[in-house]
Design a protein around this motif. Structure first.
Motif, short mmCIF file in Angstrom:
data_model
loop_
_atom_site.label_atom_id
_atom_site.label_comp_id
_atom_site.label_asym_id
_atom_site.label_seq_id
_atom_site.Cartn_x
_atom_site.Cartn_y
_atom_site.Cartn_z
N ASP A 1 -2.92 -4.68 34.46
CA ASP A 1 -3.51 -4.64 35.79
C ASP A 1 -2.67 -5.44 36.78
OD1 ASP A 1 -4.14 -7.08 34.88
OD2 ASP A 1 -6.30 -6.84 34.99
N ASN A 2 -1.44 -5.75 36.39
CA ASN A 2 -0.47 -6.28 37.36
C ASN A 2 0.84 -5.52 37.15
OD1 ASN A 2 1.85 -8.02 38.33
ND2 ASN A 2 0.09 -9.07 39.22
N LEU A 3 1.36 -4.97 38.22
CA LEU A 3 2.50 -4.06 38.11
C LEU A 3 3.79 -4.77 37.69
CD1 LEU A 3 1.98 -1.64 41.11
CD2 LEU A 3 1.26 -1.40 38.75
N PHE A 4 3.79 -6.11 37.75
CA PHE A 4 5.01 -6.83 37.41
C PHE A 4 4.95 -7.44 36.01
CE2 PHE A 4 4.68 -7.31 42.16
CZ PHE A 4 5.59 -6.31 42.43
N TRP B 1 -8.03 3.43 44.52
CA TRP B 1 -7.11 2.62 43.72
C TRP B 1 -6.44 1.66 44.68
CZ3 TRP B 1 -1.88 1.48 43.40
CH2 TRP B 1 -1.43 0.95 42.19
N ALA C 1 -0.19 -10.92 44.17
CA ALA C 1 0.78 -9.84 44.33
C ALA C 1 1.00 -9.09 43.02
CB ALA C 1 2.11 -10.40 44.83
N GLY C 2 0.92 -7.77 43.09
CA GLY C 2 1.11 -6.92 41.93
C GLY C 2 -0.19 -6.52 41.25
N ASP C 3 -1.27 -7.24 41.54
CA ASP C 3 -2.56 -6.91 40.92
C ASP C 3 -3.12 -5.62 41.52
OD1 ASP C 3 -2.64 -9.14 39.29
OD2 ASP C 3 -3.91 -10.31 40.65
N TRP C 4 -3.71 -4.80 40.66
CA TRP C 4 -4.33 -3.57 41.13
C TRP C 4 -5.68 -3.41 40.44
CZ3 TRP C 4 -5.55 0.13 37.49
CH2 TRP C 4 -4.87 0.07 36.28
N LEU D 1 -2.18 -1.82 49.47
CA LEU D 1 -2.03 -0.37 49.45
C LEU D 1 -3.32 0.20 48.87
CD1 LEU D 1 0.16 1.93 49.88
CD2 LEU D 1 0.23 1.98 47.38
N LEU E 1 -4.00 -1.85 45.47
CA LEU E 1 -2.91 -2.69 44.97
C LEU E 1 -2.65 -3.78 46.00
CD1 LEU E 1 -0.29 -3.31 43.29
CD2 LEU E 1 0.82 -1.51 44.63
N LEU F 1 -0.01 -6.10 47.49
CA LEU F 1 1.45 -6.15 47.52
C LEU F 1 1.97 -7.54 47.85
CD1 LEU F 1 1.85 -2.87 49.54
CD2 LEU F 1 2.71 -3.20 47.22
#
Lengths: 104, 104
Positions: free
Chosen positions: A2-5, B51, B73-76, B99, B53, B55
């Motif tokens: 759940d974190n894109l990084f 959805w 940052a990066g959490d969705w 986003l 996110l 950023l």
């Protein structure tokens, strides 16, 4: 994830695709590249539109019409359905993290 | 606007919503917050799934069931249709850039 990084493996022999949402209307995925590019002569030729965002790193996208676009963090673009394109370059020295939203 | 971190005004009396994609299937928007929150007692109650996110920046989302989620940052996360929610806090000292992808 759940974190894109997070959850990016140390070894990345090929680009990593992670599906985040998959509904009738939309597919959202994270892509991680590390110097990868689409093999020369190969093109993505998709039925659906794609909205793509570069979150981290640097990349270039090439289109069959000859256009080439360089992307830095925060850059986004829309790739219409059937617009043939390929990843021509990604930064070899750091991870490039993309978000792709495919929709009809 | 083709970079999500550009074209942010110096003055931001209210949250800034910028529509990026609007099709039958999907609506993609950028949201910029600077200490803003949803007014107490107000809830987003949406027909479509969202959805979201984070950023840049930091924020908290509160749900009507009492759950509260802090985002960096990066959490969705996915907010299902009809899940009542509000932005309970965003960082007052820097811009928070979101986003949001709305889909059926």
């Amino acid at each position: 994830m759940d974190n894109l990084f997070l959850e990016i493996p140390d070894d990345l022999p090929v680009e990593l695709f992670t599906l985040l949402v998959d509904s009738d209307a939309v597919r959202i995925e994270r892509i991680v590249s590390r110097g990868h590019a689409t093999p020369p002569g190969d093109w993505y030729d998709q039925d659906r539109h794609e909205w793509v965002l570069l979150l981290r790193g640097a990349a270039r996208l090439a289109f069959a019409d000859g256009r080439e676009v360089t992307l830095a963090a925060g850059d986004w673009l829309e790739i219409p359905a059937r617009a043939k394109h390929r990843v021509s370059w990604t930064d070899p020295d750091r991870d490039t993290v993309w978000l792709a939203v495919h929709y009809a």
